[in-house]
Design a protein around this motif. Sequence first.
Motif, PDB file in Angstrom:
ATOM      1  N   ILE A 113      15.648   7.072  -3.016  1.00 55.38           N
ATOM      2  CA  ILE A 113      14.437   6.815  -3.788  1.00 55.38           C
ATOM      3  C   ILE A 113      13.241   6.776  -2.847  1.00 55.38           C
ATOM      4  CG2 ILE A 113      13.265   5.200  -5.331  1.00 55.38           C
ATOM      5  CD1 ILE A 113      15.936   4.227  -6.265  1.00 55.38           C
ATOM      6  N   GLY A 114      13.389   6.026  -1.763  1.00 56.69           N
ATOM      7  CA  GLY A 114      12.293   5.883  -0.810  1.00 56.69           C
ATOM      8  C   GLY A 114      11.888   7.217  -0.219  1.00 56.69           C
ATOM      9  N   PHE A 117      10.296   9.614  -2.827  1.00 55.56           N
ATOM     10  CA  PHE A 117       8.940   9.188  -3.189  1.00 55.56           C
ATOM     11  C   PHE A 117       7.961   9.467  -2.056  1.00 55.56           C
ATOM     12  CE2 PHE A 117       9.914   5.809  -6.655  1.00 55.56           C
ATOM     13  CZ  PHE A 117      10.474   6.801  -7.424  1.00 55.56           C
ATOM     14  N   SER A 132       0.590   3.754  -3.274  1.00 60.07           N
ATOM     15  CA  SER A 132       1.929   4.330  -3.230  1.00 60.07           C
ATOM     16  C   SER A 132       2.987   3.250  -3.465  1.00 60.07           C
ATOM     17  CB  SER A 132       2.162   5.029  -1.885  1.00 60.07           C
ATOM     18  OG  SER A 132       2.067   4.117  -0.829  1.00 60.07           O
ATOM     19  N   SER A 136       5.505   3.225  -6.706  1.00 61.46           N
ATOM     20  CA  SER A 136       6.956   3.293  -6.569  1.00 61.46           C
ATOM     21  C   SER A 136       7.615   2.067  -7.186  1.00 61.46           C
ATOM     22  CB  SER A 136       7.380   3.491  -5.116  1.00 61.46           C
ATOM     23  OG  SER A 136       6.745   2.570  -4.295  1.00 61.46           O
ATOM     24  N   HIS A 137       6.952   0.907  -7.099  1.00 57.41           N
ATOM     25  CA  HIS A 137       7.526  -0.279  -7.757  1.00 57.41           C
ATOM     26  C   HIS A 137       7.546  -0.110  -9.278  1.00 57.41           C
ATOM     27  CE1 HIS A 137       7.720  -3.518  -4.459  1.00 57.41           C
ATOM     28  NE2 HIS A 137       7.740  -2.325  -3.909  1.00 57.41           N
ATOM     29  N   ALA A 139       7.752   2.709 -10.737  1.00 61.92           N
ATOM     30  CA  ALA A 139       8.764   3.730 -11.019  1.00 61.92           C
ATOM     31  C   ALA A 139      10.167   3.154 -11.055  1.00 61.92           C
ATOM     32  CB  ALA A 139       8.675   4.837  -9.983  1.00 61.92           C
ATOM     33  N   VAL A 204      12.779   0.836  -0.453  1.00 59.68           N
ATOM     34  CA  VAL A 204      11.827   1.784  -1.019  1.00 59.68           C
ATOM     35  C   VAL A 204      10.436   1.535  -0.442  1.00 59.68           C
ATOM     36  CG1 VAL A 204      10.777   2.637  -3.129  1.00 59.68           C
ATOM     37  CG2 VAL A 204      13.178   2.014  -3.124  1.00 59.68           C
ATOM     38  N   THR A 205      10.029   0.274  -0.437  1.00 57.63           N
ATOM     39  CA  THR A 205       8.709  -0.069   0.081  1.00 57.63           C
ATOM     40  C   THR A 205       8.549   0.370   1.534  1.00 57.63           C
ATOM     41  OG1 THR A 205       8.937  -2.043  -1.275  1.00 57.63           O
ATOM     42  CG2 THR A 205       7.024  -1.930   0.158  1.00 57.63           C
ATOM     43  N   VAL A 208       7.402   3.881   1.805  1.00 55.78           N
ATOM     44  CA  VAL A 208       6.103   4.303   1.282  1.00 55.78           C
ATOM     45  C   VAL A 208       4.921   3.432   1.702  1.00 55.78           C
ATOM     46  CG1 VAL A 208       7.092   5.498  -0.698  1.00 55.78           C
ATOM     47  CG2 VAL A 208       6.469   3.098  -0.911  1.00 55.78           C
TER      48      VAL A 208
ATOM     49  N   PHE B  20       8.882  10.828 -11.673  1.00 62.81           N
ATOM     50  CA  PHE B  20       9.610   9.944 -10.766  1.00 62.81           C
ATOM     51  C   PHE B  20      11.123  10.085 -10.846  1.00 62.81           C
ATOM     52  CE2 PHE B  20       5.505   7.794 -11.145  1.00 62.81           C
ATOM     53  CZ  PHE B  20       5.189   7.711  -9.802  1.00 62.81           C
TER      54      PHE B  20
END
Lengths: 275, 268
Positions: A113-114, A117, A132, A136-137, A139, A204-205, A208, B20
Motif C-alpha cells: 500500500i505504502g 501510494f 499525501s 492515504s489515511h 484511502a 503506509v505513513t 508517504v 486508490f
Amino acid sequence: MRNKNGFANLYLVLVFAVLYAPILYLMYYSFNSGGTMHKFESFTLDYYREVLGDTRLMIIVINTLVIALLSSAIATLIAIIGALAIQRVRSRRAKNTLLSLNNVLIVSPDVIIGASFLILFTIVGIKLGFTSVLLSHVAFSVPIAVLMILPHLQEMSPTLTDAARDLGASRRDVLTKVVLPIIKPGIFSGFFMALTYSLDDFAVTFFVTGNGYSTLSVEIYSRARQGVSLSINALSTLIFLFTILLVIGYYFLNRRKNRPAGPLSEPAAEMGVPR
Amino acid sequence: MKNKGKAYFLIPYYLWIALFVIAPVLLVVYYSLFDLDGHLTLDNYVNFFTPVYMKMMLNSFWYAFLITLFSLLVAYPAAYLLTRTKHKQLWLLLIILPTWINLLLKTYAFIGIFGTFGPVNHFFGLLGLGEQQILFTGFSFVFVSVYIFIPFMILPIFSALEELNLSLVDAARDLGASGWTTFRRVIFPLTISGVRSGCMAVFIPALSLFMITRLIAGNRVITLGTAIEQHFLVTQDWGMGSTVAVFLIVIMALFMLVTGGSRRGVRQ
C-alpha cells in the motif's frame, strides 16, 4: 477436573503476562533516572518533563491527531456512500466484485500500500507531506468503515424506506430521516475503527511522508532506531493511558448502542491486520 | 430504490476505488517494467529469479510460516480457554487492548528486554548460561512477531469457538470419544474457518514486516517487505521494488485462493 482447571488458568495467566509484560516494562523504566532500560536507579519524572516540553514532539502529536480525525471523518463519509452503493447493486456477481475491490486494501500488506501510494502521489504530482499522508489515511480507512456500516444497512428492513416513500418523503428525506439514523451505530464504529487505524499506522505513513512532516509512529520509529531513549518510554506511557481512556470510552459507547450483540463482538471480529 | 440514474452521489466511492485500489496495483505492475535508468525492460523479473532474491523469498516464507505456526500454537489453547472463562467479554477486551498500543512501541520494548543487559540475559546469567546474543537474531524476530500477532490469531478463533455448538462436543463425549479425539474430530474441524482467517491475518503481514526486522533483527533477517522498503526508500530502485511487490501480490492472491472462502470466517 480441578487440576485441569488450575493448569488452564495458569496458561491464560501466562499468556496475559506475556502480552502485558513488555508494556509494563516500558512504563516502569520511564521513571528511571539511570537513563537505561535495565538498571533502575531512582525515581524521576524528568523524561515526562522532557516529552511535555518538546515543542517539536507536541507538533507531531497534533499532526497525528489532526490527520486521524480528519481522515476518519472523510473516510466515514465516503464509506457511507460506498455502503449505499454496494447495497444498491442488484446482481450478486457485481456485488461480490465490488466487495472484493473494497477489501483489497484490507488484505494488502502495508508495504505494498505504502509503495504504490508513493508511486501514485509522485506521478500525480502531490507533494509528500500533509496532503499525501491525509489522502492515504483516508484511502485505507474507507474499506474498513464500509464493512462496519454495511451490515446495519443490510439488516434494515426495506419496507421502512418503502413506507417512507409512500408517505411522500423525498429521496433526500428517506436518506437523512430514515436510513442514516438506522445505520448510525455502524457509522460510529466505522469512524472509530478508522480513527484507530489512522493513529496506529506506521508502514503506509512511513512511505508517504516527505521530509519535515512526521506522525507519531514515524517519529517513534526514527527515535527507536537510534537506540534506547527513555523519553520514548515516557511517551509510550502517556499514549497507553490515552489509549485506555479511548477504549473505555468506546466500550461504554458501544454497550449503550447495541446491547444484544455484546459490546466487543464487532471490533473483535474486525480488528484485522495490524498497521 | 428506482434506478433512475441520478447516482451522482455514488461518485466519490467509485472514484476512491479507481484511484486508490485499481490505479496503485496497475502502477506497481507498470513500474516493475522499468530499470533504474527508466528503460523499458524485463530485467527486474530476470533478476528476481537469481539466487539472491530466491533465497530472500524462501527466507521470508520460512519466517512467515514459523510466525504463523507459533502464533497458532499459542493462540488456539488461549482462545479455547477464554471461551470457558466467566467474564469472557472482559478478558477478550484485555486481549485486544495491547493491539491498540502502537506496534513500534511494543517492538521498542523488546530492545530493552532482549538487550545485552536486559532481564532475559539477567535470567540466563542466574541460570549460569551466561550472556547470550538474543537481539539481532532470527529468534528474536520470530518471538517479537509472534508476540505482536497473537491477539490477531486469538480473535477469529475465539469467534469460531463461540459459535461452536456445545451439544456436539457433549455428544462426542457421550459416544465415548476421548478428549483428544473430540478435539481432533469435532472441535477443530468445526472451528477451522476461524483458524484460516487467523492464519491469513498473520501470514500476509508477516511476509512484509520491515520495521520489526529493522529494529529487532538488525538486518539479519531480510524479508520481502524489507526488500521493498529498501528499494523504494533507500536505493530508489523503484522498478525492482515494484517487481518484488508484484510477486508479493501474486503470492497473496494465491494464498487467498488456497484459504478460499475463509473470508466468511472474518464475519462481514
